[in-house]
Design a protein around this motif. Sequence first.
Motif, PDB file in Angstrom:
ATOM      1  N   LEU A 197       0.848  -1.172   0.000  1.00  0.00           N
ATOM      2  CA  LEU A 197       0.000   0.000   0.000  1.00  0.00           C
ATOM      3  C   LEU A 197       0.893   1.235   0.000  1.00  0.00           C
ATOM      4  O   LEU A 197       1.817   1.341   0.803  1.00  0.00           O
ATOM      5  CB  LEU A 197      -0.878  -0.020   1.252  1.00  0.00           C
ATOM      6  CG  LEU A 197      -1.943   1.050   1.347  1.00  0.00           C
ATOM      7  CD1 LEU A 197      -2.853   1.039   0.129  1.00  0.00           C
ATOM      8  CD2 LEU A 197      -2.758   0.838   2.606  1.00  0.00           C
ATOM      9  N   THR A 198       0.620   2.154  -0.926  1.00  0.00           N
ATOM     10  CA  THR A 198       1.445   3.340  -0.980  1.00  0.00           C
ATOM     11  C   THR A 198       0.566   4.573  -0.795  1.00  0.00           C
ATOM     12  O   THR A 198      -0.562   4.608  -1.284  1.00  0.00           O
ATOM     13  CB  THR A 198       2.218   3.381  -2.322  1.00  0.00           C
ATOM     14  OG1 THR A 198       2.785   4.658  -2.479  1.00  0.00           O
ATOM     15  CG2 THR A 198       1.315   3.142  -3.505  1.00  0.00           C
ATOM     16  N   THR A 199       1.070   5.548  -0.058  1.00  0.00           N
ATOM     17  CA  THR A 199       0.314   6.791   0.090  1.00  0.00           C
ATOM     18  C   THR A 199       0.551   7.628  -1.162  1.00  0.00           C
ATOM     19  O   THR A 199       1.582   7.488  -1.831  1.00  0.00           O
ATOM     20  CB  THR A 199       0.763   7.575   1.337  1.00  0.00           C
ATOM     21  OG1 THR A 199       2.163   7.776   1.253  1.00  0.00           O
ATOM     22  CG2 THR A 199       0.438   6.812   2.610  1.00  0.00           C
ATOM     23  N   VAL A 200      -0.417   8.488  -1.491  1.00  0.00           N
ATOM     24  CA  VAL A 200      -0.333   9.284  -2.719  1.00  0.00           C
ATOM     25  C   VAL A 200      -0.310  10.756  -2.345  1.00  0.00           C
ATOM     26  O   VAL A 200      -1.277  11.282  -1.774  1.00  0.00           O
ATOM     27  CB  VAL A 200      -1.512   8.981  -3.656  1.00  0.00           C
ATOM     28  CG1 VAL A 200      -1.453   9.881  -4.885  1.00  0.00           C
ATOM     29  CG2 VAL A 200      -1.511   7.512  -4.069  1.00  0.00           C
ATOM     30  N   THR A 201       0.828  11.402  -2.643  1.00  0.00           N
ATOM     31  CA  THR A 201       0.966  12.820  -2.293  1.00  0.00           C
ATOM     32  C   THR A 201       1.512  13.641  -3.456  1.00  0.00           C
ATOM     33  O   THR A 201       1.583  14.858  -3.372  1.00  0.00           O
ATOM     34  CB  THR A 201       1.934  12.984  -1.098  1.00  0.00           C
ATOM     35  OG1 THR A 201       3.134  12.257  -1.402  1.00  0.00           O
ATOM     36  CG2 THR A 201       1.329  12.447   0.185  1.00  0.00           C
ATOM     37  N   ASP A 202       1.921  12.979  -4.520  1.00  0.00           N
ATOM     38  CA  ASP A 202       2.461  13.701  -5.679  1.00  0.00           C
ATOM     39  C   ASP A 202       2.304  12.830  -6.924  1.00  0.00           C
ATOM     40  O   ASP A 202       1.768  11.717  -6.859  1.00  0.00           O
ATOM     41  CB  ASP A 202       3.929  14.077  -5.435  1.00  0.00           C
ATOM     42  CG  ASP A 202       4.786  12.875  -5.066  1.00  0.00           C
ATOM     43  OD1 ASP A 202       4.395  11.735  -5.397  1.00  0.00           O
ATOM     44  OD2 ASP A 202       5.840  13.057  -4.436  1.00  0.00           O
ATOM     45  N   LEU A 203       2.794  13.344  -8.059  1.00  0.00           N
ATOM     46  CA  LEU A 203       2.600  12.628  -9.316  1.00  0.00           C
ATOM     47  C   LEU A 203       3.297  11.270  -9.307  1.00  0.00           C
ATOM     48  O   LEU A 203       2.732  10.261  -9.763  1.00  0.00           O
ATOM     49  CB  LEU A 203       3.120  13.481 -10.484  1.00  0.00           C
ATOM     50  CG  LEU A 203       2.829  12.914 -11.873  1.00  0.00           C
ATOM     51  CD1 LEU A 203       1.326  12.768 -12.109  1.00  0.00           C
ATOM     52  CD2 LEU A 203       3.446  13.788 -12.952  1.00  0.00           C
ATOM     53  N   ASP A 204       4.505  11.234  -8.777  1.00  0.00           N
ATOM     54  CA  ASP A 204       5.244   9.966  -8.749  1.00  0.00           C
ATOM     55  C   ASP A 204       4.478   8.889  -8.001  1.00  0.00           C
ATOM     56  O   ASP A 204       4.335   7.762  -8.470  1.00  0.00           O
ATOM     57  CB  ASP A 204       6.617  10.151  -8.091  1.00  0.00           C
ATOM     58  CG  ASP A 204       7.599  10.850  -9.029  1.00  0.00           C
ATOM     59  OD1 ASP A 204       7.267  10.962 -10.234  1.00  0.00           O
ATOM     60  OD2 ASP A 204       8.665  11.287  -8.555  1.00  0.00           O
ATOM     61  N   SER A 205       3.982   9.242  -6.811  1.00  0.00           N
ATOM     62  CA  SER A 205       3.294   8.214  -6.015  1.00  0.00           C
ATOM     63  C   SER A 205       1.965   7.827  -6.661  1.00  0.00           C
ATOM     64  O   SER A 205       1.530   6.672  -6.562  1.00  0.00           O
ATOM     65  CB  SER A 205       3.120   8.660  -4.565  1.00  0.00           C
ATOM     66  OG  SER A 205       2.641   9.978  -4.470  1.00  0.00           O
ATOM     67  N   ALA A 206       1.310   8.758  -7.374  1.00  0.00           N
ATOM     68  CA  ALA A 206       0.070   8.404  -8.084  1.00  0.00           C
ATOM     69  C   ALA A 206       0.384   7.393  -9.179  1.00  0.00           C
ATOM     70  O   ALA A 206      -0.350   6.412  -9.366  1.00  0.00           O
ATOM     71  CB  ALA A 206      -0.577   9.655  -8.680  1.00  0.00           C
ATOM     72  N   GLU A 207       1.504   7.602  -9.870  1.00  0.00           N
ATOM     73  CA  GLU A 207       1.854   6.672 -10.955  1.00  0.00           C
ATOM     74  C   GLU A 207       2.259   5.304 -10.409  1.00  0.00           C
ATOM     75  O   GLU A 207       1.968   4.278 -11.014  1.00  0.00           O
ATOM     76  CB  GLU A 207       2.940   7.281 -11.835  1.00  0.00           C
ATOM     77  CG  GLU A 207       2.364   8.501 -12.558  1.00  0.00           C
ATOM     78  CD  GLU A 207       3.173   8.934 -13.773  1.00  0.00           C
ATOM     79  OE1 GLU A 207       2.612   8.861 -14.875  1.00  0.00           O
ATOM     80  OE2 GLU A 207       4.324   9.349 -13.612  1.00  0.00           O
ATOM     81  N   VAL A 208       2.892   5.297  -9.242  1.00  0.00           N
ATOM     82  CA  VAL A 208       3.234   4.016  -8.596  1.00  0.00           C
ATOM     83  C   VAL A 208       1.948   3.242  -8.278  1.00  0.00           C
ATOM     84  O   VAL A 208       1.832   2.045  -8.533  1.00  0.00           O
ATOM     85  CB  VAL A 208       4.062   4.250  -7.306  1.00  0.00           C
ATOM     86  CG1 VAL A 208       4.122   2.982  -6.458  1.00  0.00           C
ATOM     87  CG2 VAL A 208       5.469   4.736  -7.650  1.00  0.00           C
ATOM     88  N   ALA A 209       0.959   3.961  -7.752  1.00  0.00           N
ATOM     89  CA  ALA A 209      -0.317   3.318  -7.380  1.00  0.00           C
ATOM     90  C   ALA A 209      -1.002   2.729  -8.614  1.00  0.00           C
ATOM     91  O   ALA A 209      -1.462   1.583  -8.594  1.00  0.00           O
ATOM     92  CB  ALA A 209      -1.232   4.327  -6.685  1.00  0.00           C
ATOM     93  N   ILE A 210      -1.055   3.495  -9.698  1.00  0.00           N
ATOM     94  CA  ILE A 210      -1.720   3.012 -10.910  1.00  0.00           C
ATOM     95  C   ILE A 210      -0.990   1.798 -11.483  1.00  0.00           C
ATOM     96  O   ILE A 210      -1.605   0.815 -11.892  1.00  0.00           O
ATOM     97  CB  ILE A 210      -1.804   4.137 -11.971  1.00  0.00           C
ATOM     98  CG1 ILE A 210      -2.766   5.229 -11.472  1.00  0.00           C
ATOM     99  CG2 ILE A 210      -2.269   3.591 -13.318  1.00  0.00           C
ATOM    100  CD1 ILE A 210      -2.744   6.489 -12.319  1.00  0.00           C
TER     101      ILE A 210
END
Lengths: 358, 146
Positions: A197-210
């Motif tokens: 599970l990753t927290t989403v706080t910026d573009l990089d983490s959003a792309e990791v989640a997707i």
Amino acid sequence: MSTASTRITTVERLREYLYLAMQLEHATIPPYLTALYSLKPGTNSDAYHVIRVVAVEEMLHLTLDANMLNAIGGSPDLTAPSFVPDYPAFLPDGETDFQVSRQRFSREAMQNILEIERPKQTPSEQHRLVRRSAPKAQQLAVVPGEPSMQYYSIGEFYAEIGRGFRYLHKEMGDALFRGDPARQVGKEYFYSGGGELTTVTDLDSAEVAIRLISEQGEGYGGRIYDEHRELAHYYRFEQLLLGRYYLDGDQPGQPTGPALSVDWDAVYPIKQDARLADYPAGSELRDAAVAFNRAYADFLGLLTKAFTGQPELLIEAVTGMFRLRDLMIQLIRNPIPGLDGVNAAPTFEMAAAAVVSS
Amino acid sequence: MARREDVFISLSAGLTGYSPVRLIGTGMCDQYLAELGKVLSDGMVDEFLSAYARPPADGGCSVLKVLRDARWGPVARRVMILWYCGTWTALPESWHAVHGASSADTDHVVSAEAYQAGLQWVAAGAHPAGARQQGFGAWALAPEGV
């Protein structure tokens, strides 16, 4: 219709997509749990573990979607009417769509589940969206507000979300990530066998989640194992139909690992897409089905709280899932009076649960 | 004539206070009937169930009639323990002296599933310790209904 108008160009639009993504991830859970708990105890341990782990990972995807939605200032509400689809629901599978049902474990159910997880990349940009001539009430992975326009595949639906994040970040910069970081659910609140599970706080983490969602479901770039040597869901289910485990390095459709055994008959004969109306009014079975729906509504309420500022409640929600399991199993073991040899099943009718408890 | 499973569930509902849906929901009905057959003999199980299924001459309660019966009362009490604990408790010597001996009539846990399915856990709003997953941190939550 031009594809341009379906592009995500506003934050509101991206929020709508992410909410639909949560609905989509959740929509797999009732069919997976119904198949899982239709297995008779003490049998089919291979199938049990494959389905169970995937169901847990769908919960992970749901939570990742919630993190993305919260990151851009949205607010997940799993108790909203129609969040839980009316089954059968319809998911995209390229040029056609297919029906997803709550049904017992069987070859047909596994084929059905394979279609949910099937890797499918659009042949060209023009094919990204498919117009469904007769849109059904429970069509999933559609363009928000355009129920007749469905994405070619779930992968394409997520690809548009990724594009939307990149486009908006270019336009707005880090102001896109205006959500309260305290609403992010971190890995300390969720234990899962595979994927973090990753927290989403910026573009990089959003792309990791997707990327995590796409790779776990369908595999990535045609490979059956991801970079963490984890087998994609599609191939995990395929093992049950092929009767053999995959090994790293295997080609799709040709597993070379140990044999696994499936007893297709050691399954309770439950009613497909059962509804409360299938159980005699005033019967104990009807009461048990209503009790399950209420408990499920409570569970969705607890998840909503966990996703809107009280992440520690996720631990309690997961414990609640085990209680749901007991209520589901009880229904699945009971024959429906008057229907010879057909057992009950949980109905997941949330509207009915709301009416009853109000 | 009703199926023996139906008669057994009906009698068990009276003995345990749990409804047929709850009892069938444990998944243990067939296993417990088979266990009774091993301890007593299938023929004796049929007699036991018939003793319950025959309406009492005085119009009273069938469950009480079985419980008060010198032959079937001790068996019925062990069926209660069976549903609550998943264990079989040996009948007394005095019972065997009159109704016949059985080498299978010993104190024992019927099976791993029986231990987990015991109604004692439901009654306590708890879970079979160490035997059934209930999620990380669940031990810190109050039992259900408390």
